[in-house]
Design a protein around this motif. Structure first.
Motif, PDB file in Angstrom:
ATOM      1  N   ASP A  11     -13.873  81.197  16.974  1.00 40.71           N
ATOM      2  CA  ASP A  11     -13.355  80.074  16.718  1.00 40.71           C
ATOM      3  C   ASP A  11     -12.907  80.494  15.087  1.00 40.71           C
ATOM      4  OD1 ASP A  11     -14.937  78.750  15.393  1.00 40.71           O
ATOM      5  OD2 ASP A  11     -15.252  77.225  16.890  1.00 40.71           O
ATOM      6  N   GLU A  12     -11.951  78.955  14.417  1.00 37.54           N
ATOM      7  CA  GLU A  12     -12.019  78.612  12.581  1.00 37.54           C
ATOM      8  C   GLU A  12     -13.006  79.098  12.081  1.00 37.54           C
ATOM      9  OE1 GLU A  12     -11.716  74.715  13.932  1.00 37.54           O
ATOM     10  OE2 GLU A  12     -11.588  76.353  15.062  1.00 37.54           O
ATOM     11  N   THR A  13     -13.833  78.723  12.474  1.00 33.34           N
ATOM     12  CA  THR A  13     -15.704  78.811  11.518  1.00 33.34           C
ATOM     13  C   THR A  13     -16.622  79.841  11.864  1.00 33.34           C
ATOM     14  OG1 THR A  13     -17.001  77.242  13.712  1.00 33.34           O
ATOM     15  CG2 THR A  13     -15.321  75.706  12.557  1.00 33.34           C
ATOM     16  N   ASP A  14     -15.786  80.427  12.504  1.00 32.81           N
ATOM     17  CA  ASP A  14     -16.302  81.958  12.732  1.00 32.81           C
ATOM     18  C   ASP A  14     -16.667  82.539  11.193  1.00 32.81           C
ATOM     19  OD1 ASP A  14     -17.987  80.993  14.869  1.00 32.81           O
ATOM     20  OD2 ASP A  14     -16.814  82.548  15.978  1.00 32.81           O
ATOM     21  N   ILE A  15     -15.529  82.870  10.731  1.00 34.56           N
ATOM     22  CA  ILE A  15     -15.237  83.567   9.345  1.00 34.56           C
ATOM     23  C   ILE A  15     -16.593  83.606   8.241  1.00 34.56           C
ATOM     24  CG2 ILE A  15     -14.158  81.571   8.112  1.00 34.56           C
ATOM     25  CD1 ILE A  15     -12.433  84.047   7.113  1.00 34.56           C
ATOM     26  N   ILE A  37      -8.257  88.370  20.298  1.00 34.47           N
ATOM     27  CA  ILE A  37      -7.919  87.053  20.009  1.00 34.47           C
ATOM     28  C   ILE A  37      -8.595  85.893  20.292  1.00 34.47           C
ATOM     29  CG2 ILE A  37      -5.635  86.409  21.353  1.00 34.47           C
ATOM     30  CD1 ILE A  37      -7.064  85.275  23.425  1.00 34.47           C
ATOM     31  N   LEU A  38      -8.478  85.005  18.998  1.00 30.50           N
ATOM     32  CA  LEU A  38      -9.833  83.532  19.062  1.00 30.50           C
ATOM     33  C   LEU A  38      -9.447  82.824  20.077  1.00 30.50           C
ATOM     34  CD1 LEU A  38     -10.107  83.199  15.115  1.00 30.50           C
ATOM     35  CD2 LEU A  38     -11.238  84.493  16.512  1.00 30.50           C
ATOM     36  N   MET A  39     -10.514  82.230  20.387  1.00 28.26           N
ATOM     37  CA  MET A  39     -10.220  80.808  20.759  1.00 28.26           C
ATOM     38  C   MET A  39      -9.400  79.642  20.054  1.00 28.26           C
ATOM     39  SD  MET A  39     -13.446  81.834  23.140  1.00 28.26           S
ATOM     40  CE  MET A  39     -14.457  83.377  23.000  1.00 28.26           C
ATOM     41  N   VAL A  40      -8.618  79.732  19.658  1.00 26.83           N
ATOM     42  CA  VAL A  40      -8.459  79.057  19.246  1.00 26.83           C
ATOM     43  C   VAL A  40      -6.650  78.900  18.039  1.00 26.83           C
ATOM     44  CG1 VAL A  40     -10.319  77.514  17.882  1.00 26.83           C
ATOM     45  CG2 VAL A  40      -9.278  78.914  16.632  1.00 26.83           C
ATOM     46  N   ASP A  41      -5.536  78.416  18.065  1.00 23.84           N
ATOM     47  CA  ASP A  41      -4.491  78.804  17.635  1.00 23.84           C
ATOM     48  C   ASP A  41      -3.933  78.640  16.086  1.00 23.84           C
ATOM     49  OD1 ASP A  41      -3.799  76.380  16.830  1.00 23.84           O
ATOM     50  OD2 ASP A  41      -3.077  75.257  19.249  1.00 23.84           O
ATOM     51  N   LYS A  42      -2.847  79.447  16.097  1.00 24.66           N
ATOM     52  CA  LYS A  42      -2.945  79.613  14.483  1.00 24.66           C
ATOM     53  C   LYS A  42      -2.424  78.564  13.928  1.00 24.66           C
ATOM     54  CE  LYS A  42       1.550  80.997  13.516  1.00 24.66           C
ATOM     55  NZ  LYS A  42       2.059  80.468  11.827  1.00 24.66           N
ATOM     56  N   ASP A  43      -2.238  77.533  14.787  1.00 20.18           N
ATOM     57  CA  ASP A  43      -2.016  76.419  13.760  1.00 20.18           C
ATOM     58  C   ASP A  43      -3.607  75.676  12.945  1.00 20.18           C
ATOM     59  OD1 ASP A  43       0.439  75.829  14.153  1.00 20.18           O
ATOM     60  OD2 ASP A  43       0.630  74.768  16.022  1.00 20.18           O
ATOM     61  N   LYS A  44      -4.584  75.938  14.126  1.00 19.48           N
ATOM     62  CA  LYS A  44      -5.780  75.502  13.677  1.00 19.48           C
ATOM     63  C   LYS A  44      -6.293  76.502  12.247  1.00 19.48           C
ATOM     64  CE  LYS A  44     -10.005  72.858  16.314  1.00 19.48           C
ATOM     65  NZ  LYS A  44      -9.874  72.921  17.403  1.00 19.48           N
ATOM     66  N   LEU A  45      -6.228  77.561  12.360  1.00 22.34           N
ATOM     67  CA  LEU A  45      -6.909  78.746  11.097  1.00 22.34           C
ATOM     68  C   LEU A  45      -5.866  78.357  10.043  1.00 22.34           C
ATOM     69  CD1 LEU A  45      -6.004  81.625  13.116  1.00 22.34           C
ATOM     70  CD2 LEU A  45      -8.282  80.263  12.825  1.00 22.34           C
ATOM     71  N   GLU A  46      -5.094  77.638  10.225  1.00 23.83           N
ATOM     72  CA  GLU A  46      -3.870  77.754   8.942  1.00 23.83           C
ATOM     73  C   GLU A  46      -4.454  75.812   8.464  1.00 23.83           C
ATOM     74  OE1 GLU A  46      -0.244  79.355   9.777  1.00 23.83           O
ATOM     75  OE2 GLU A  46       0.050  77.415  10.196  1.00 23.83           O
ATOM     76  N   ALA A  47      -4.749  75.148   9.257  1.00 21.55           N
ATOM     77  CA  ALA A  47      -5.698  74.133   8.549  1.00 21.55           C
ATOM     78  C   ALA A  47      -6.742  74.068   8.323  1.00 21.55           C
ATOM     79  CB  ALA A  47      -5.269  72.559   9.700  1.00 21.55           C
ATOM     80  N   TYR A  48      -7.811  74.852   8.537  1.00 22.02           N
ATOM     81  CA  TYR A  48      -9.262  75.022   7.952  1.00 22.02           C
ATOM     82  C   TYR A  48      -9.237  76.347   7.302  1.00 22.02           C
ATOM     83  CZ  TYR A  48     -14.277  76.048   8.343  1.00 22.02           C
ATOM     84  OH  TYR A  48     -15.060  76.294   8.350  1.00 22.02           O
ATOM     85  N   TYR A  49      -8.274  76.687   7.042  1.00 17.67           N
ATOM     86  CA  TYR A  49      -8.022  77.682   5.918  1.00 17.67           C
ATOM     87  C   TYR A  49      -7.604  77.689   4.402  1.00 17.67           C
ATOM     88  CZ  TYR A  49      -9.772  81.671   9.242  1.00 17.67           C
ATOM     89  OH  TYR A  49     -10.278  81.796  10.214  1.00 17.67           O
ATOM     90  N   GLY A  50      -6.189  76.460   4.899  1.00 19.34           N
ATOM     91  CA  GLY A  50      -5.788  75.941   4.100  1.00 19.34           C
ATOM     92  C   GLY A  50      -4.279  76.983   3.312  1.00 19.34           C
ATOM     93  N   ARG A  51      -4.158  77.570   4.332  1.00 18.35           N
ATOM     94  CA  ARG A  51      -2.643  78.676   3.813  1.00 18.35           C
ATOM     95  C   ARG A  51      -1.912  79.224   5.135  1.00 18.35           C
ATOM     96  NH1 ARG A  51      -3.799  82.550   0.106  1.00 18.35           N
ATOM     97  NH2 ARG A  51      -1.345  83.104   0.640  1.00 18.35           N
ATOM     98  N   PRO A  52      -1.164  78.974   4.932  1.00 17.10           N
ATOM     99  CA  PRO A  52      -0.285  79.851   6.256  1.00 17.10           C
ATOM    100  C   PRO A  52      -0.679  81.358   6.374  1.00 17.10           C
ATOM    101  CG  PRO A  52       1.193  79.842   3.974  1.00 17.10           C
ATOM    102  CD  PRO A  52      -0.460  79.189   3.548  1.00 17.10           C
ATOM    103  N   ILE A  53       0.065  81.291   7.923  1.00 17.61           N
ATOM    104  CA  ILE A  53      -0.796  83.078   8.265  1.00 17.61           C
ATOM    105  C   ILE A  53       0.554  83.536   8.816  1.00 17.61           C
ATOM    106  CG2 ILE A  53      -1.708  83.753   9.219  1.00 17.61           C
ATOM    107  CD1 ILE A  53      -4.098  81.559   9.465  1.00 17.61           C
ATOM    108  N   ILE A  54       0.667  84.649   8.636  1.00 17.05           N
ATOM    109  CA  ILE A  54       2.182  85.552   9.354  1.00 17.05           C
ATOM    110  C   ILE A  54       0.916  86.583  10.405  1.00 17.05           C
ATOM    111  CG2 ILE A  54       3.907  87.472   9.119  1.00 17.05           C
ATOM    112  CD1 ILE A  54       3.871  87.279   5.755  1.00 17.05           C
ATOM    113  N   LEU A  55       1.587  86.120  11.659  1.00 15.60           N
ATOM    114  CA  LEU A  55       1.186  87.235  12.623  1.00 15.60           C
ATOM    115  C   LEU A  55       1.727  88.345  12.824  1.00 15.60           C
ATOM    116  CD1 LEU A  55       1.445  84.307  15.615  1.00 15.60           C
ATOM    117  CD2 LEU A  55      -0.223  84.739  14.604  1.00 15.60           C
ATOM    118  N   ALA A  56       0.664  88.898  13.092  1.00 20.13           N
ATOM    119  CA  ALA A  56       1.617  90.797  12.847  1.00 20.13           C
ATOM    120  C   ALA A  56       1.020  91.263  14.364  1.00 20.13           C
ATOM    121  CB  ALA A  56       0.669  91.446  11.885  1.00 20.13           C
TER     122      ALA A  56
END
Length: 283
Positions: A11-15, A37-56
């Motif tokens: 999940d997002e906390t593994d970084i 894939i991670l087991m969380v969606d992009k929105d959760k990553l963006e909220a935790y990282y505080g950054r918009p993410i572009i899917l590649a």
């Protein structure tokens, strides 16, 4: 600079702390979204990282890498990879392209399936070649994996099977008609992998393994609800391990008693597990 940042497994906390600092400071942030894939969606990553993410997606990474690298000679671009950055050859290609463009690169590593598979209790030194298993179709049932498994088994080594992921895939009809319509995501299960392995052994008939060889299925490795199930290949083919992602390990013949003792805790049925151990491995 191009930063390749491993995200770990769940999940997002593994970084890592280092990786998070890079993401927060980068001019653009891409998430590679097709080799795993991670087991969380992009929105959760963006909220935790505080950054918009572009899917590649695959097309962008493999065919339009210059879009990702644009401006990376004078700004920082973060390319996020589930697991470790070098778990797939695609990412090596990206680094080589960056070198051609005189763009500096740096990798920030993290846990991957290749190291975390030790959670099964099987010693990493006893693993042979890692093998990928794709979804079979009625007309396409590749068996190249079988030769690698056979080579591992001949020298007593375990085989880690990495299972197919279908994300943003087109049907043959839509592909032929040039329609950008994509199939729902599919993730191979450990039971599907075991069933395809048994089907391939039946067709090849070379005795690389059989239904009573011990294996272990792994689901959601690294997550709070990770699951392991040890048993014969036949048992794994009939066992439901729930939500993705899954992987599978086929045991080699060179198994230490401690490995079997550790695996026994996850046995689907301990009596049959012990019987298989006595008949095939305890010599």
């Amino acid at each position: 600079m191009l930063y390749l940042v491993g995200l770990g497994l769940a999940d997002e906390t593994d970084i890592t702390v280092k990786g998070l600092n890079v993401v927060k400071a980068a001019h653009r942030v891409y998430l590679e979204a097709y080799t795993s894939i991670l087991m969380v969606d992009k929105d959760k990553l963006e909220a935790y990282y505080g950054r918009p993410i572009i899917l590649a997606d695959r097309e962008m990474v493999e065919s339009s890498s210059d879009e990702i690298l644009a401006g990376a000679d004078n700004t920082d671009v973060a390319f996020l990879v589930v697991g470790d950055p070098f778990g797939a050859t695609t990412h090596t290609d990206l680094v080589l392209r960056a070198r051609e463009l005189k763009i500096r690169t740096q990798s920030i590593h993290n846990a991957s399936i290749m190291s975390a598979i030790g959670a099964t209790g099987l010693q990493l030194y006893n693993f042979g070649q890692t093998v990928s298993m794709v979804f079979f179709t009625e007309s396409w049932k590749p068996s190249s994996f079988y030769d690698r498994v056979q080579e591992n088994r001949q020298i007593g080594l375990h085989t880690l099977m990495l299972l197919d992921i279908k994300v943003k895939e087109q049907s043959l009809e839509n592909l032929a008609r040039g329609r950008k319509i994509f199939e729902p995501p599919r993730f191979m299960t450990a039971s599907q992998c075991a069933a395809q392995m048994l089907e391939t052994e039946q067709s090849r008939g070379e005795g690389a393994y059989g239904p009573n060889v011990l294996a272990v299925g792994i689901a959601r490795l690294g997550a709070m609800d990770q699951q392991m199930a040890a048993g014969t290949l036949q048992q794994i083919s009939e066992f439901d391990m729930g939500a993705p992602l899954h992987s599978l390990v086929l045991l080699g013949m060179r198994v230490h008693d401690l490995e079997l003792e550790y695996l026994r805790e996850y046995a689907i049925d301990r009596d049959s597990f012990d019987q298989a151990w006595r008949e095939q491995y305890n010599n």
